[in-house]
Scaffold this active site. Structure first.
Site, PDB file in Angstrom:
ATOM      1  N   GLU A 134      -4.861   2.270  -3.961  1.00 14.27           N
ATOM      2  CA  GLU A 134      -3.402   2.375  -3.966  1.00 14.27           C
ATOM      3  C   GLU A 134      -2.766   1.107  -3.409  1.00 14.27           C
ATOM      4  O   GLU A 134      -1.627   1.105  -2.986  1.00 14.27           O
ATOM      5  CB  GLU A 134      -2.942   3.607  -3.185  1.00 14.27           C
ATOM      6  N   ASP A 156       0.844  -1.189   0.000  1.00 11.47           N
ATOM      7  CA  ASP A 156       0.000   0.000   0.000  1.00 11.47           C
ATOM      8  C   ASP A 156       0.885   1.246   0.000  1.00 11.47           C
ATOM      9  O   ASP A 156       1.860   1.326   0.752  1.00 11.47           O
ATOM     10  CB  ASP A 156      -0.892  -0.003   1.247  1.00 11.47           C
ATOM     11  N   ILE A 157       0.534   2.203  -0.858  1.00  7.65           N
ATOM     12  CA  ILE A 157       1.272   3.467  -0.906  1.00  7.65           C
ATOM     13  C   ILE A 157       0.898   4.281   0.333  1.00  7.65           C
ATOM     14  O   ILE A 157      -0.280   4.520   0.596  1.00  7.65           O
ATOM     15  CB  ILE A 157       0.959   4.257  -2.191  1.00  7.65           C
TER      16      ILE A 157
END
Length: 173
Positions: A80, A37-38
């Site tokens: 994301e 996950d960003i």
């Protein structure tokens, strides 16, 4: 993308993932599942705009693609989030590979218009147990990702596999 396209994409991704798992069992190979996950992506979109966020997503995706070997699979799993399957890879090897990817992503310039911007990612990984379902492994990898996010971000956490979900492992069909 329409709702129907999203549903079709999810079905195809799941089939691809389950096929890779089946192949790893047939070949007695290790397979690791990684949730990524960003970090702070909502803040990036809010601060720089969704068009810039999309460019950043494309640049991160390119970095992930460049990281993959012929035995690996990566799919965008949500906004994301990404799901990576690392074939022929045990837990220790996966950790080393993911750490290298994490450091590489933190070092790239994700958008040419904002050279001061840095982007990091958090990761959760688990070695897929042969009789465990996709849902069980996703839950474990996601819990490890959650731990990375809540202990400072820009980290990789290995799932312990000691959760109650392993008490009720269901076979993969």
């Amino acid at each position: 993308m329409t709702h129907l396209q999203n549903c079709i994409t999810v079905v195809l991704q799941k089939k691809l993932i389950l096929a890779a798992h089946k192949k790893s069992i047939e070949n007695a190979d290790n397979l690791c599942l990684v949730m990524a996950d960003i970090d702070h992506f909502k803040n990036i979109n809010d601060s720089y705009g969704h068009d810039k966020g999309d460019t950043i997503l494309l640049n991160i995706s390119a970095a992930i693609r460049a990281f993959l070997t012929e035995n690996d699979i990566a799919v965008r799993w949500g906004g994301e989030e990404f799901l990576l399957l690392l074939g022929h890879t045990n837990q220790q090897q996966a950790f080393a590979k993911v750490e290298a990817l994490r450091q590489q992503i933190a070092a790239i310039k994700p958008h040419q218009d904002f050279p001061e911007l840095t982007v990091t990612m958090s990761f959760g990984l688990i070695e897929w147990q042969p009789l465990a379902s996709l849902e069980c492994m996703l839950q474990q990898a996601d819990a490890a990702l959650y731990k990375s996010k809540h202990s400072g971000r820009n980290k990789t956490t290995i799932a312990t596999g000691q959760s109650s979900v392993f008490n009720n492992i269901d076979a993969v069909s």
